[in-house]
Scaffold this active site. Structure first.
Site, PDB file in Angstrom:
ATOM      1  CG  HIS A   1      -0.426   0.426   2.820  1.00 16.44           C
ATOM      2  ND1 HIS A   1      -0.009   1.468   2.802  1.00 16.44           N
ATOM      3  CD2 HIS A   1       0.297  -0.267   3.287  1.00 16.44           C
ATOM      4  CE1 HIS A   1       0.443   1.383   4.237  1.00 16.44           C
ATOM      5  NE2 HIS A   1       0.701   0.096   4.587  1.00 16.44           N
TER       6      HIS A   1
ATOM      7  NE  ARG B   1      -0.566   9.643  -0.176  1.00 15.65           N
ATOM      8  CZ  ARG B   1      -1.540   9.371   0.721  1.00 15.65           C
ATOM      9  NH1 ARG B   1      -1.551   8.272   1.315  1.00 15.65           N
ATOM     10  NH2 ARG B   1      -2.611  10.286  -0.150  1.00 15.65           N
TER      11      ARG B   1
ATOM     12  CG  HIS C   1      -3.877  -0.728   1.282  1.00 11.16           C
ATOM     13  ND1 HIS C   1      -5.429   1.201   0.636  1.00 11.16           N
ATOM     14  CD2 HIS C   1      -4.000   0.173   2.470  1.00 11.16           C
ATOM     15  CE1 HIS C   1      -5.123   1.519   1.860  1.00 11.16           C
ATOM     16  NE2 HIS C   1      -4.477   0.797   2.396  1.00 11.16           N
TER      17      HIS C   1
HETATM   18  C1  UD1 Z   1      -2.572   6.029   4.798  1.00  8.85           C
HETATM   19  C2  UD1 Z   1      -1.225   5.836   6.060  1.00  8.85           C
HETATM   20  C3  UD1 Z   1      -0.216   5.615   5.893  1.00  8.85           C
HETATM   21  C4  UD1 Z   1      -0.464   4.016   6.303  1.00  8.85           C
HETATM   22  C5  UD1 Z   1      -1.429   3.350   5.576  1.00  8.85           C
HETATM   23  C6  UD1 Z   1      -2.247   1.935   6.617  1.00  8.85           C
HETATM   24  C7  UD1 Z   1      -0.356   8.570   5.179  1.00  8.85           C
HETATM   25  C8  UD1 Z   1      -0.680   9.753   4.347  1.00  8.85           C
HETATM   26  N1  UD1 Z   1      -0.672   7.488   5.557  1.00  8.85           N
HETATM   27  O1  UD1 Z   1      -2.264   5.278   3.773  1.00  8.85           O
HETATM   28  O2  UD1 Z   1       0.993   5.935   6.845  1.00  8.85           O
HETATM   29  O3  UD1 Z   1       0.367   3.006   6.685  1.00  8.85           O
HETATM   30  O4  UD1 Z   1      -2.807   4.587   5.795  1.00  8.85           O
HETATM   31  O5  UD1 Z   1      -3.091   1.308   5.831  1.00  8.85           O
HETATM   32  O6  UD1 Z   1      -1.525   9.283   6.527  1.00  8.85           O
HETATM   33  N2  UD1 Z   1      -9.680   3.640   1.245  1.00  8.85           N
HETATM   34  C9  UD1 Z   1     -11.044   2.804   1.464  1.00  8.85           C
HETATM   35  N3  UD1 Z   1     -11.177   2.536   2.333  1.00  8.85           N
HETATM   36  C10 UD1 Z   1     -10.524   2.451   3.357  1.00  8.85           C
HETATM   37  C11 UD1 Z   1      -9.034   2.889   3.731  1.00  8.85           C
HETATM   38  C12 UD1 Z   1      -8.888   3.739   2.243  1.00  8.85           C
HETATM   39  O7  UD1 Z   1     -11.898   3.500  -0.022  1.00  8.85           O
HETATM   40  O8  UD1 Z   1     -10.823   2.172   4.319  1.00  8.85           O
HETATM   41  C13 UD1 Z   1      -9.330   4.044  -0.319  1.00  8.85           C
HETATM   42  C14 UD1 Z   1      -9.547   5.389  -0.202  1.00  8.85           C
HETATM   43  O9  UD1 Z   1      -9.868   6.210  -1.602  1.00  8.85           O
HETATM   44  C15 UD1 Z   1      -8.543   6.537  -0.181  1.00  8.85           C
HETATM   45  C16 UD1 Z   1      -7.385   5.265  -0.201  1.00  8.85           C
HETATM   46  O10 UD1 Z   1      -7.561   3.869  -0.224  1.00  8.85           O
HETATM   47  O11 UD1 Z   1      -8.517   7.548  -0.497  1.00  8.85           O
HETATM   48  C17 UD1 Z   1      -5.834   6.029   0.303  1.00  8.85           C
HETATM   49  O12 UD1 Z   1      -6.497   6.057   1.326  1.00  8.85           O
HETATM   50  P1  UD1 Z   1      -4.715   7.258   2.394  1.00  8.85           P
HETATM   51  O13 UD1 Z   1      -5.416   6.830   3.784  1.00  8.85           O
HETATM   52  O14 UD1 Z   1      -4.880   8.239   1.701  1.00  8.85           O
HETATM   53  O15 UD1 Z   1      -3.517   6.283   2.147  1.00  8.85           O
HETATM   54  P2  UD1 Z   1      -3.412   4.958   3.020  1.00  8.85           P
HETATM   55  O16 UD1 Z   1      -2.451   4.664   0.760  1.00  8.85           O
HETATM   56  O17 UD1 Z   1      -3.989   4.171   2.642  1.00  8.85           O
HETATM   57  N1  UDP Z   2      -4.164  -6.185   8.451  1.00 11.69           N
HETATM   58  C1  UDP Z   2      -5.993  -6.602   8.878  1.00 11.69           C
HETATM   59  N2  UDP Z   2      -5.950  -6.546   7.434  1.00 11.69           N
HETATM   60  C2  UDP Z   2      -5.074  -7.670   6.077  1.00 11.69           C
HETATM   61  C3  UDP Z   2      -4.146  -6.059   5.965  1.00 11.69           C
HETATM   62  C4  UDP Z   2      -3.704  -6.569   7.234  1.00 11.69           C
HETATM   63  O1  UDP Z   2      -5.623  -6.355   9.098  1.00 11.69           O
HETATM   64  O2  UDP Z   2      -6.039  -7.742   5.106  1.00 11.69           O
HETATM   65  C5  UDP Z   2      -3.525  -5.909   9.117  1.00 11.69           C
HETATM   66  C6  UDP Z   2      -1.833  -6.032   9.419  1.00 11.69           C
HETATM   67  O3  UDP Z   2      -2.304  -7.571  11.042  1.00 11.69           O
HETATM   68  C7  UDP Z   2      -1.885  -4.808  11.028  1.00 11.69           C
HETATM   69  C8  UDP Z   2      -1.858  -3.974  10.001  1.00 11.69           C
HETATM   70  O4  UDP Z   2      -2.689  -4.540   9.331  1.00 11.69           O
HETATM   71  O5  UDP Z   2      -1.821  -4.463  12.103  1.00 11.69           O
HETATM   72  C9  UDP Z   2      -1.274  -3.118   9.019  1.00 11.69           C
HETATM   73  O6  UDP Z   2      -1.640  -1.867   8.321  1.00 11.69           O
HETATM   74  P1  UDP Z   2      -1.221  -1.585   6.973  1.00 11.69           P
HETATM   75  O7  UDP Z   2      -0.431  -2.640   6.833  1.00 11.69           O
HETATM   76  O8  UDP Z   2      -2.397  -0.783   5.964  1.00 11.69           O
HETATM   77  O9  UDP Z   2      -0.425  -0.021   7.505  1.00 11.69           O
HETATM   78  P2  UDP Z   2       1.160   0.150   8.255  1.00 11.69           P
HETATM   79  O10 UDP Z   2       1.397  -0.928   9.362  1.00 11.69           O
HETATM   80  O11 UDP Z   2       1.912  -0.027   7.143  1.00 11.69           O
HETATM   81  O12 UDP Z   2       1.290   1.677   8.903  1.00 11.69           O
END
Ligand code: UD1
Ligand code: UDP
Length: 388
Positions: A214, A216, A247
């Site tokens: 996931h 960025r 994701h």
């Molecule tokens: C965010 C965090 C990252 C963290 C990650 C965990 C920032 C800048 N990034 O990144 O540090 O590691 O979360 O997963 O704070 N979306 C949905 N439903 C959800 C979640 C996400 O549809 O429940 C989609 C949306 O279109 C959203 C996109 O994912 O715009 C990106 O979500 P965003 O929180 O901006 O970035 P992540 O890559 O998830």
């Molecule tokens: N995780 C989850 N379901 C999934 C994938 C990950 O519950 O399908 C959990 C995982 O066990 C961990 C957390 O999500 O605790 C990690 O989240 P993510 O990788 O989105 O974010 P990061 O840790 O990189 O910020």
């Protein structure tokens, strides 16, 4: 004289923050005479956040519901900051707790600072030393540290990073990571997945690869290369099978479906609830990920982790040998995965269960700190020592 309860607001917004903060909220709830926990979520994530809130049975007191499709860093920052301004004005907490490195984390700290409310940073002090990687998380952590009054560092190494930035030692408390608290109550030997496809994959004699992506900085070409490498791995290793909970970010899913959609022995599935995900991790053979949290959990479960990044702010398990940084190059991902699949001796050297990140007592330590700080007759628990 009767002391006032300490009003502690936790602010979080994404899946990993929720997994790591909900156990802390539950621990605070064990002291209803001393602490009034208030939960404010930005909902930077929606579905992926709600999955975790449901699992821990936590209903937020405030929900800003800020998530939009394709949100930019500006959107998240702006919407969270303005929303938290009003929430803090209404709730008037004595202390705000934020977690980790997301934009919600940084903005939560900033919003509290603007109201001159003290801030505690949970999972403080992780650093790569490279402000572009992970992006923007490294900078979110540094900015949050600059604002925070109390730093709950998971490891000694994290504490040293803070000391190097001139954070005063008396404001740092080494607690272990709350993710290990969560993991210990979640992984069970007899877990029932209620999912015939997963059960079949686990029962089969296939070697199982679990993948998540996931970050960025990996969106676009790097992720495509990783998926192409996985496709080649599966083609060349008929005894391997991959499970890929994608994701919710459409930028991840579109590429994954394009490259891997028609491939046999790969399950492209929805993000899994935390409980089945953690239990699945305990049953697979290899983990491929760019996640932060999974780099902490999988080593505790004795699973070799290939990290799809060039840097990590979690060096402890790399030093222990369970985690390897392999980047996102197609050949590198292919070679590292094939080696783990086919070289039994090498596999065994990586599959050592190590637990440098916590002992399951992090939440208890943080709460003991809060009670002690507020003047209740409670001793701070001794700090976490990883023994590594
Ligand atoms: C965010 C965090 C990252 C963290 C990650 C965990 C920032 C800048 N990034 O990144 O540090 O590691 O979360 O997963 O704070 N979306 C949905 N439903 C959800 C979640 C996400 O549809 O429940 C989609 C949306 O279109 C959203 C996109 O994912 O715009 C990106 O979500 P965003 O929180 O901006 O970035 P992540 O890559 O998830
Ligand atoms: N995780 C989850 N379901 C999934 C994938 C990950 O519950 O399908 C959990 C995982 O066990 C961990 C957390 O999500 O605790 C990690 O989240 P993510 O990788 O989105 O974010 P990061 O840790 O990189 O910020």
């Amino acid at each position: 004289m009767k002391m006032e309860k300490l009003k502690v607001m936790t602010v979080f917004g994404t899946r990993p923050e929720a997994i790591k903060m909900c156990p802390l909220v539950l621990e605070m709830k064990r002291y209803p005479d001393y602490i009034e926990p208030i939960v404010a979520v930005t909902a930077q994530h929606r579905e992926m956040l709600d999955q975790v809130l449901d699992l821990f049975g936590i209903r937020p007191d405030y929900d800003l519901n800020i998530m939009t499709a394709g949100q930019t860093l500006y959107d998240v920052t702006d919407r969270a900051l303005m929303g938290l301004r009003d929430v803090l004005e209404e709730a008037k907490p004595d202390l705000v707790l934020v977690h980790g490195d997301t934009t919600t984390t940084f903005v939560g700290a900033l919003a509290a600072f603007y109201r001159q409310i003290p801030v505690g940073h949970v999972e403080a002090g992780l650093r790569t030393g490279n402000k572009k990687s992970p992006y923007p998380e490294e900078m979110n952590r540094k900015l949050t540290a600059a604002i925070a009054d109390f730093h709950f560092a998971p490891t000694e190494n994290a504490k040293h990073n803070l000391l190097k930035e001139n954070v005063s030692e008396e404001d740092i408390y080494v607690t272990g990571n709350t993710v290990i608290d969560a993991l210990q109550t979640t992984v069970k030997k007899d877990f029932d997945f209620h999912n015939p496809k997963l059960e079949e994959a686990i029962r089969s004699d296939h070697k199982l690869i679990l993948m998540t992506t996931h970050r960025r900085e990996n969106l676009g070409t790097p992720m495509r290369h990783v998926y192409q490498a996985l496709k080649e791995v599966l083609k060349d290793n008929p005894g391997a099978e991959a499970i890929f909970p994608m994701h919710k970010n459409p930028k991840v899913r579109e590429v994954a479906e394009r490259v891997l959609g028609d491939m046999e022995r790969v399950h492209l599935i929805e993000p899994m609830e935390y409980e089945p995900f953690a239990n699945l991790m305990a049953r697979v053979d290899i983990v491929l990920t760019d996640s932060g949290g999974i780099q902490e959990e999988a080593p505790a479960l004795g699973k070799p982790v290939l990290v799809l990044r060039n840097t990590t702010e979690r060096p402890e398990a790399v030093t222990a040998g369970t985690v390897k940084l392999i980047g996102t190059g197609k050949e590198d991902v292919y070679a590292a995965t094939c080696r783990l699949l086919n070289d039994e001796k090498y596999y065994r050297t990586m599959a050592e269960a190590v637990n440098p990140y916590g002992d399951g007592q992090a939440c208890k330590r943080i709460v003991s700190f809060l009670l002690n700080m507020h003047g209740w007759p409670v001793q701070r628990l001794p700090e976490f020592k990883s023994g590594m």
